[in-house]
Structures are given as structure tokens and as C-alpha cells.
Design an enzyme around this catalytic site. Structure first.
Site, PDB file in Angstrom:
ATOM      1  N   ASP A  95       0.869  -1.172   0.000  1.00  0.00           N
ATOM      2  CA  ASP A  95       0.000   0.000   0.000  1.00  0.00           C
ATOM      3  C   ASP A  95       0.913   1.231   0.000  1.00  0.00           C
ATOM      4  OD1 ASP A  95      -2.306   1.701   0.538  1.00  0.00           O
ATOM      5  OD2 ASP A  95      -1.510   1.827   2.585  1.00  0.00           O
TER       6      ASP A  95
HETATM    7 MG    MG Z   1      -2.889   3.243   3.487  1.00  0.00          MG
END
Ligand code: MG
Length: 234
Positions: free
Chosen positions: A9
Site C-alpha cells: 500500500d
Molecule cells: Mg494506506
């Protein structure tokens, strides 16, 4: 290496989103000649979080998030604005924010010698590419999967299906999702049957229906999970 494909991420995992967001909000309010108080900031962040949560759940589109958030915010301050236009300005400032989180670049540079690295991020493509580039992270990744381009977002199973199809020789058992969000990163990994690492520096509570394979306080703690160690040369 216990995992050969690492799916990172971006926001609040590698880059400091809070710093970027604070900068962008302040700049936006400067252009509007409006004082950004802590209360307004808090109101915006809560509202924005709820909008993105609705997006994660497929209730609203990304466009609806970005068109409505500043319209709502300034309506609350008694101003009628073009939400979409203000959002463009905001994203221009947001794009400038690429502060690294902790040691993330050194760790990414090191891990890029040991595994295939990819970015899996919900967001706006142009913004995310620019921030990755400015943070000098882009060269370490084999590919970047931004939800705007994939047409699906974490935690939808279709998102990771898309990612898996585009990674050469993808082996699910050798892939690891690393992220700070239970509802998008970890839930997404659960939905796709992938192992995951929950980056949880603030020791937040686990949610009942989300199951991270591992939980860490910082990215350094990835090393024992991967079965390798940090190499200073990188
Ligand atoms: Mg994040």
C-alpha cells in the site's frame, strides 16, 4: 525469502499521507482566504474518511468522493463552491506531498534486491505516480496498480484478481500484502486469499471480521516475516 512478491500500500504505509493532507488543506484554505481551524480540519478528515469508506464498499464512485468533499466542507462554512474545481486544486497540492514514512525508502531499496515489489493503492493515478516519483520510490517497483486505472478498489476481490493477472508468474502463496488499513488492505487480502501484514504503529484495535496474517509496528519488522535481514549496502 518466505515471500517473493510484495504488494505495498502507499499512503500511511510508505508515504506520510497525514503530512501531505495537512499541507494540501492548508494551501487550499490559503487560496480561499479562509482560516483552517483544527475543528474544520477534524470535520473534513472525518467526512473524507467516511466518503472513502463508502467508496471501498462500492456505495459511491471515486468521482462522487472527490466532487462532493469540498462542496460539503465549504457548505458547512456557509460558502457555495464548485466542489470538483476545488478538488483539482487540492489534488495539485496533495501531489506535492511525498514525505516518506520512517525508513521506508531504504527498506524498499533493500527489498527490491530480494523480491518483486508492487504498489497497490486506492486513489487517483496522476497523484500517486507523481508522489512515488518525487519520493524517489518509483524505480524500485515493477508495477503500480492504482484503483483509478484498475477499475476496482481494495478490498474488492476483483482488484486483486486484476493485480494477479498482470503480475508475471503470480503465485498467491508467495505473495504478501502490506498495508495500514484493515478495511482496504487487509480485508482485500482476506477476500483474495493472500497473506497480509497489518502495519499498525498506533496499536489500533483489530476489527472482528478482518484477519491479518501478521501485525507489525513498523516496516523494519517485515524482515523476520520475510526470513531475511536488512542489507546496509542497498
Ligand atoms: Mg494506506
Amino acid at each position: 525469502m518466505n515471500y517473493s512478491t510484495l504488494l505495498f500500500d502507499l499512503d500511511d504505509t510508505l508515504l506520510d499521507f497525514k503530512a501531505a493532507e495537512d499541507h494540501a488543506l492548508q494551501e487550499l484554505f490559503n487560496t480561499m482566504n479562509t482560516t483552517l481551524t483544527p475543528e474544520i480540519k477534524k470535520y473534513y478528515k472525518t467526512m473524507n474518511r467516511h466518503l472513502w469508506a463508502d467508496y471501498e464498499q462500492g456505495k459511491i464512485s471515486r468521482q462522487e468522493v472527490t466532487d462532493s468533499r469540498f462542496k460539503k466542507l465549504f457548505a458547512n462554512l456557509g460558502k457555495n463552491v464548485d466542489g470538483s474545481q476545488l478538488d483539482q486544486k487540492y489534488r495539485h497540492y496533495l501531489t506535492q506531498g511525498h514525505q516518506l514514512l520512517g525508513n521506508s525508502r531504504r527498506i524498499i531499496a533493500d527489498l527490491a534486491n530480494k523480491a518483486d515489489l508492487y504498489v497497490v493503492t486506492n486513489g487517483v493515478s496522476k497523484t500517486q505516480y507523481k508522489r512515488l516519483e518525487d519520493a524517489k520510490l518509483l524505480p524500485y517497483f515493477k508495477d503500480i496498480f492504482v484503483s483509478e486505472d484498475t477499475g476496482y478498489q481494495k478490498p474488492m476481490p476483483e482488484y486483486f484478481d486484476y493485480v494477479a493477472k498482470r503480475i508475471p508468474h503470480f503465485v498467491a502463496q508467495k505473495a504478501l500484502v502490506i498495508g495500514d488499513s484493515l478495511t482496504s488492505d487487509i480485508k482485500g487480502a482476506n477476500n483474495a486469499g493472500l497473506d497480509s501484514v497489518w502495519l499498525n504503529p498506533e496499536a489500533k484495535q483489530l476489527l472482528p471480521d478482518v484477519k491479518p496474517t501478521y501485525e507489525v509496528k513498523d516496516l523494519e519488522q517485515l524482515y523476520p516475516i520475510l526470513g531475511t535481514s536488512f542489507d546496509e549496502k542497498a
